[in-house]
Design a protein around this motif. Structure first.
Motif, PDB file in Angstrom:
ATOM      1  N   TRP A  38      10.704   6.733  41.519  1.00  0.00           N
ATOM      2  CA  TRP A  38      10.672   6.608  42.508  1.00  0.00           C
ATOM      3  C   TRP A  38      12.618   7.959  42.493  1.00  0.00           C
ATOM      4  CZ3 TRP A  38      10.920   2.454  40.142  1.00  0.00           C
ATOM      5  CH2 TRP A  38      12.098   2.084  39.541  1.00  0.00           C
ATOM      6  N   GLY A  39      12.918   8.356  40.814  1.00  0.00           N
ATOM      7  CA  GLY A  39      13.957   9.474  40.901  1.00  0.00           C
ATOM      8  C   GLY A  39      14.346   9.403  39.207  1.00  0.00           C
ATOM      9  N   GLU A  40      15.287  10.264  39.599  1.00  0.00           N
ATOM     10  CA  GLU A  40      16.122  10.611  37.649  1.00  0.00           C
ATOM     11  C   GLU A  40      17.061   9.548  38.255  1.00  0.00           C
ATOM     12  OE1 GLU A  40      16.087  14.462  36.637  1.00  0.00           O
ATOM     13  OE2 GLU A  40      14.148  14.664  36.999  1.00  0.00           O
ATOM     14  N   LEU A  41      17.721   9.125  36.819  1.00  0.00           N
ATOM     15  CA  LEU A  41      18.605   8.032  36.562  1.00  0.00           C
ATOM     16  C   LEU A  41      19.337   9.467  34.902  1.00  0.00           C
ATOM     17  CD1 LEU A  41      17.765   4.534  37.122  1.00  0.00           C
ATOM     18  CD2 LEU A  41      19.038   6.079  38.614  1.00  0.00           C
ATOM     19  N   ALA A  42      20.474   9.350  35.279  1.00  0.00           N
ATOM     20  CA  ALA A  42      21.307  10.010  34.212  1.00  0.00           C
ATOM     21  C   ALA A  42      21.972   8.425  33.332  1.00  0.00           C
ATOM     22  CB  ALA A  42      22.180  10.753  34.593  1.00  0.00           C
ATOM     23  N   LEU A  43      22.047   8.246  32.351  1.00  0.00           N
ATOM     24  CA  LEU A  43      22.193   6.893  31.000  1.00  0.00           C
ATOM     25  C   LEU A  43      23.182   6.672  30.841  1.00  0.00           C
ATOM     26  CD1 LEU A  43      18.105   5.719  31.020  1.00  0.00           C
ATOM     27  CD2 LEU A  43      19.503   4.881  32.624  1.00  0.00           C
ATOM     28  N   SER A  44      23.842   6.304  30.755  1.00  0.00           N
ATOM     29  CA  SER A  44      25.171   5.865  29.404  1.00  0.00           C
ATOM     30  C   SER A  44      24.540   5.108  28.687  1.00  0.00           C
ATOM     31  CB  SER A  44      26.080   4.931  30.491  1.00  0.00           C
ATOM     32  OG  SER A  44      26.044   4.212  30.648  1.00  0.00           O
ATOM     33  N   HIS A  45      25.599   5.479  27.055  1.00  0.00           N
ATOM     34  CA  HIS A  45      24.671   4.878  26.001  1.00  0.00           C
ATOM     35  C   HIS A  45      25.161   3.310  26.108  1.00  0.00           C
ATOM     36  CE1 HIS A  45      25.018   9.386  24.691  1.00  0.00           C
ATOM     37  NE2 HIS A  45      23.477   8.347  24.649  1.00  0.00           N
ATOM     38  N   ASP A  46      25.327   2.412  27.269  1.00  0.00           N
ATOM     39  CA  ASP A  46      25.312   1.738  27.000  1.00  0.00           C
ATOM     40  C   ASP A  46      24.353   0.276  27.612  1.00  0.00           C
ATOM     41  OD1 ASP A  46      25.315   1.286  30.029  1.00  0.00           O
ATOM     42  OD2 ASP A  46      26.358   0.894  30.140  1.00  0.00           O
ATOM     43  N   TRP A  47      24.490  -0.988  27.595  1.00  0.00           N
ATOM     44  CA  TRP A  47      23.421  -1.976  27.265  1.00  0.00           C
ATOM     45  C   TRP A  47      22.125  -1.771  28.030  1.00  0.00           C
ATOM     46  CZ3 TRP A  47      21.474  -5.349  30.990  1.00  0.00           C
ATOM     47  CH2 TRP A  47      20.463  -6.834  30.143  1.00  0.00           C
ATOM     48  N   ILE A  48      23.203  -1.722  30.013  1.00  0.00           N
ATOM     49  CA  ILE A  48      22.064  -1.064  31.179  1.00  0.00           C
ATOM     50  C   ILE A  48      21.827   0.296  30.945  1.00  0.00           C
ATOM     51  CG2 ILE A  48      22.160  -0.742  33.285  1.00  0.00           C
ATOM     52  CD1 ILE A  48      24.759  -2.706  34.103  1.00  0.00           C
ATOM     53  N   GLY A  49      22.358   1.302  30.366  1.00  0.00           N
ATOM     54  CA  GLY A  49      21.402   2.542  30.366  1.00  0.00           C
ATOM     55  C   GLY A  49      19.970   2.143  29.461  1.00  0.00           C
ATOM     56  N   GLN A  50      20.423   1.790  28.267  1.00  0.00           N
ATOM     57  CA  GLN A  50      19.206   1.635  26.933  1.00  0.00           C
ATOM     58  C   GLN A  50      18.049   0.633  27.526  1.00  0.00           C
ATOM     59  OE1 GLN A  50      20.655  -0.612  23.252  1.00  0.00           O
ATOM     60  NE2 GLN A  50      18.687  -0.593  21.885  1.00  0.00           N
ATOM     61  N   ASN A  51      18.217  -1.072  28.518  1.00  0.00           N
ATOM     62  CA  ASN A  51      17.275  -1.194  28.832  1.00  0.00           C
ATOM     63  C   ASN A  51      16.375  -0.874  29.858  1.00  0.00           C
ATOM     64  OD1 ASN A  51      17.431  -4.020  27.522  1.00  0.00           O
ATOM     65  ND2 ASN A  51      19.137  -3.717  27.973  1.00  0.00           N
ATOM     66  N   ILE A  52      16.691   0.004  30.959  1.00  0.00           N
ATOM     67  CA  ILE A  52      16.638   0.954  31.654  1.00  0.00           C
ATOM     68  C   ILE A  52      15.668   2.297  30.728  1.00  0.00           C
ATOM     69  CG2 ILE A  52      16.547   2.605  33.206  1.00  0.00           C
ATOM     70  CD1 ILE A  52      19.205   0.933  34.346  1.00  0.00           C
ATOM     71  N   TYR A  53      16.030   2.935  29.628  1.00  0.00           N
ATOM     72  CA  TYR A  53      14.937   3.667  29.211  1.00  0.00           C
ATOM     73  C   TYR A  53      14.056   2.848  28.824  1.00  0.00           C
ATOM     74  CZ  TYR A  53      14.275   7.823  26.564  1.00  0.00           C
ATOM     75  OH  TYR A  53      13.368   8.673  25.884  1.00  0.00           O
ATOM     76  N   THR A  54      13.930   2.304  27.692  1.00  0.00           N
ATOM     77  CA  THR A  54      13.258   0.930  27.551  1.00  0.00           C
ATOM     78  C   THR A  54      12.417   0.805  28.510  1.00  0.00           C
ATOM     79  OG1 THR A  54      14.785  -1.125  26.398  1.00  0.00           O
ATOM     80  CG2 THR A  54      14.318   1.064  25.061  1.00  0.00           C
ATOM     81  N   ASN A  55      12.334   0.800  29.473  1.00  0.00           N
ATOM     82  CA  ASN A  55      11.630  -0.093  30.364  1.00  0.00           C
ATOM     83  C   ASN A  55      11.934  -1.609  30.465  1.00  0.00           C
ATOM     84  OD1 ASN A  55      10.749   2.471  31.972  1.00  0.00           O
ATOM     85  ND2 ASN A  55       8.814   2.234  30.133  1.00  0.00           N
ATOM     86  N   ASN A  56      12.878  -1.922  30.252  1.00  0.00           N
ATOM     87  CA  ASN A  56      13.366  -3.106  30.284  1.00  0.00           C
ATOM     88  C   ASN A  56      14.730  -3.796  31.210  1.00  0.00           C
ATOM     89  OD1 ASN A  56      12.029  -5.224  28.522  1.00  0.00           O
ATOM     90  ND2 ASN A  56      12.806  -4.904  26.957  1.00  0.00           N
ATOM     91  N   PHE A  57      14.352  -3.366  32.061  1.00  0.00           N
ATOM     92  CA  PHE A  57      15.226  -3.387  32.949  1.00  0.00           C
ATOM     93  C   PHE A  57      14.997  -3.816  34.579  1.00  0.00           C
ATOM     94  CE2 PHE A  57      19.061  -2.792  35.451  1.00  0.00           C
ATOM     95  CZ  PHE A  57      20.050  -3.807  34.835  1.00  0.00           C
ATOM     96  N   ASP A  58      14.818  -4.886  35.295  1.00  0.00           N
ATOM     97  CA  ASP A  58      14.602  -4.930  36.454  1.00  0.00           C
ATOM     98  C   ASP A  58      13.277  -4.556  37.450  1.00  0.00           C
ATOM     99  OD1 ASP A  58      16.975  -6.927  36.080  1.00  0.00           O
ATOM    100  OD2 ASP A  58      18.224  -5.581  36.945  1.00  0.00           O
TER     101      ASP A  58
END
Length: 95
Positions: A38-58
């Motif tokens: 559904w789109g691109e996300l620019a992730l920061s280097h925090d816990w949320i960013g890491q979990n979205i990047y590893t497909n572990n977030f919601d």
């Protein structure tokens, strides 16, 4: 066969975590881009960013909400962080 699939899935998440951490320390000023259907996300280097990047977030929550979002839906995303839900909702509602 299921055990092999689960092992591959775990290894993939670990490799993504390692890639995220390498990026975090080598390029701290650069955002990491994660492409989702559904789109691109620019992730920061925090816990949320890491979990979205590893497909572990919601992911489960997104998939559960998808059938309820129609073209004319009005959605309030209160307390948004990086727009994970906002981008998804906008795409689903064709905004």
């Amino acid at each position: 066969m299921i055990a092999v699939y689960k092992l591959i899935e775990r290894l993939t998440k670990h490799l993504l975590s390692i890639k995220f951490l390498i990026h975090k320390y080598l390029f701290p000023e650069k955002k990491l881009i994660k492409r989702k259907p559904w789109g691109e996300l620019a992730l920061s280097h925090d816990w949320i960013g890491q979990n979205i990047y590893t497909n572990n977030f919601d992911e489960d929550e997104i998939l559960a909400l998808a059938p309820y979002i129609k073209n004319d839906s009005i959605i309030f995303d209160v307390g948004a962080n990086i727009g994970f839900y906002t981008i998804f909702f906008a795409k689903q509602a064709h905004a």
